[in-house]
Motif scaffolding. Structure first.
Motif, PDB file in Angstrom:
ATOM      1  N   ILE A  37       0.834  -1.207   0.000  1.00  0.00           N
ATOM      2  CA  ILE A  37       0.000   0.000   0.000  1.00  0.00           C
ATOM      3  C   ILE A  37       0.870   1.259   0.000  1.00  0.00           C
ATOM      4  N   LEU A  38       1.874   1.276   0.856  1.00  0.00           N
ATOM      5  CA  LEU A  38       2.732   2.456   0.975  1.00  0.00           C
ATOM      6  C   LEU A  38       3.527   2.707  -0.300  1.00  0.00           C
ATOM      7  N   ILE A  39       4.011   1.641  -0.920  1.00  0.00           N
ATOM      8  CA  ILE A  39       4.761   1.794  -2.166  1.00  0.00           C
ATOM      9  C   ILE A  39       3.865   2.364  -3.255  1.00  0.00           C
ATOM     10  N   ARG A  40       2.607   1.885  -3.299  1.00  0.00           N
ATOM     11  CA  ARG A  40       1.671   2.418  -4.299  1.00  0.00           C
ATOM     12  C   ARG A  40       1.415   3.902  -4.104  1.00  0.00           C
ATOM     13  N   HIS A  41       1.598   4.386  -2.881  1.00  0.00           N
ATOM     14  CA  HIS A  41       1.378   5.807  -2.602  1.00  0.00           C
ATOM     15  C   HIS A  41       2.685   6.600  -2.610  1.00  0.00           C
ATOM     16  N   VAL A  57      -4.497   3.560  16.514  1.00  0.00           N
ATOM     17  CA  VAL A  57      -4.907   2.249  16.998  1.00  0.00           C
ATOM     18  C   VAL A  57      -5.384   1.365  15.843  1.00  0.00           C
ATOM     19  N   LYS A  58      -4.875   0.125  15.801  1.00  0.00           N
ATOM     20  CA  LYS A  58      -5.330  -0.864  14.830  1.00  0.00           C
ATOM     21  C   LYS A  58      -6.660  -1.470  15.283  1.00  0.00           C
ATOM     22  N   PRO A  59      -7.530  -1.845  14.346  1.00  0.00           N
ATOM     23  CA  PRO A  59      -7.421  -1.650  12.898  1.00  0.00           C
ATOM     24  C   PRO A  59      -7.759  -0.209  12.517  1.00  0.00           C
ATOM     25  N   TYR A  60      -7.155   0.272  11.464  1.00  0.00           N
ATOM     26  CA  TYR A  60      -7.382   1.646  11.028  1.00  0.00           C
ATOM     27  C   TYR A  60      -7.643   1.662   9.522  1.00  0.00           C
ATOM     28  N   ALA A  61      -8.244   2.718   9.046  1.00  0.00           N
ATOM     29  CA  ALA A  61      -8.450   2.904   7.609  1.00  0.00           C
ATOM     30  C   ALA A  61      -7.151   3.381   6.982  1.00  0.00           C
ATOM     31  N   VAL A  62      -6.837   2.882   5.805  1.00  0.00           N
ATOM     32  CA  VAL A  62      -5.610   3.284   5.112  1.00  0.00           C
ATOM     33  C   VAL A  62      -5.590   4.794   4.891  1.00  0.00           C
ATOM     34  N   SER A  63      -6.750   5.360   4.573  1.00  0.00           N
ATOM     35  CA  SER A  63      -6.811   6.809   4.326  1.00  0.00           C
ATOM     36  C   SER A  63      -6.400   7.590   5.566  1.00  0.00           C
ATOM     37  N   GLU A  64      -6.790   7.100   6.755  1.00  0.00           N
ATOM     38  CA  GLU A  64      -6.394   7.790   7.974  1.00  0.00           C
ATOM     39  C   GLU A  64      -4.907   7.641   8.230  1.00  0.00           C
ATOM     40  N   LEU A  65      -4.363   6.450   7.988  1.00  0.00           N
ATOM     41  CA  LEU A  65      -2.920   6.255   8.153  1.00  0.00           C
ATOM     42  C   LEU A  65      -2.133   7.216   7.269  1.00  0.00           C
ATOM     43  N   LEU A  66      -2.517   7.302   6.005  1.00  0.00           N
ATOM     44  CA  LEU A  66      -1.808   8.188   5.078  1.00  0.00           C
ATOM     45  C   LEU A  66      -1.934   9.646   5.514  1.00  0.00           C
ATOM     46  N   ALA A  67      -3.130  10.032   5.961  1.00  0.00           N
ATOM     47  CA  ALA A  67      -3.333  11.409   6.416  1.00  0.00           C
ATOM     48  C   ALA A  67      -2.455  11.719   7.622  1.00  0.00           C
TER      49      ALA A  67
END
Length: 224
Positions: A19-23, A98-108
């Motif tokens: 996911i991170l590489i794609r971003h 805190v896990k689980p989290y939405a990918v959008s929140e992690l990126l933000a």
């Protein structure tokens, strides 16, 4: 942006890495405390730190990294209790997710902690710093752009775009990062907003080459 991911679970690490590489991130993975301390250096721009490590305490690792480097640290863990969240921040973390989290929140959150770090560095380092390109002088200290000695009438956001690109001279800056750093929480979600402002900067600077478009990714400062 180079990211150090400290995660002992191979399955979780592999999925998150993709996911991170794609971003647009360059990801180095450490499975434990020893690997993380060996991998951390001045090129790492943000650390994602899971607390459940096989060879040490994640809080101790957070403290050790903070003692060595001023890199932004984002703790990502299943520990949701208030005591752990507060302790993590006291040990030097910049944020706690805190896990689980939405990918959008992690990126933000990644963009938020790195943005704060860059703003702090720029406030210390940009006084008197000037970047010259294609006949333009981008004065990061005074926050103005001059051409032939004349100050150009850029708006705050137009200068902000050039400021981010000049600070990463020669590198491609993703659209998401420009929107995050220049607009922050005021961005309404319209991607076309960035295109309009980039066009305005090119027009006011008198050359479209001052900002190069890298299709599907973002922009970089031209003339380098």
């Amino acid at each position: 942006m180079r990211l150090l991911m400290v995660e002992d679970d191979d399955r979780v690490a592999a999925a998150l890495r993709d996911i991170l590489i794609r971003h647009g991130f360059t990801v180095t993975r450490a499975a434990g405390m020893a690997e993380a301390l060996e991998a951390i250096d001045e090129t790492v721009e943000v650390v994602l730190l899971d607390l459940g490590l096989p060879d040490g305490d994640g809080f101790d690792l957070c403290s050790s990294i903070r003692a060595l480097h001023d890199v932004p640290i984002l703790i990502t863990t299943a520990r949701a209790d208030l005591r752990s969240r507060v302790h993590g921040l006291h040990m030097g973390a910049d944020d706690y997710l805190v896990k689980p989290y939405a990918v959008s929140e992690l990126l933000a959150r990644i963009h938020a902690v790195t943005r704060r770090s860059r703003v702090a560095r720029q406030s210390n380092d940009s006084a008197g710093r000037q970047v010259r390109s294609l006949g333009l002088v981008i004065d990061l200290g005074r926050r103005v752009v001059r051409k032939d000695g004349r100050e150009l009438p850029l708006t705050r956001k137009e200068f902000g775009i050039l400021e981010v690109l000049a600070s990463e001279r020669g590198l491609v800056v993703r659209r998401e990062r420009l929107l995050s750093q220049v607009w922050g929480s005021s961005w309404g979600g319209d991607q076309h907003t960035l295109d309009v402002h980039v066009a305005a900067v090119r027009s006011k600077c008198g050359t479209a080459a001052i900002i190069e478009t890298v299709r599907g990714i973002g922009y970089r400062l031209g003339g380098v």
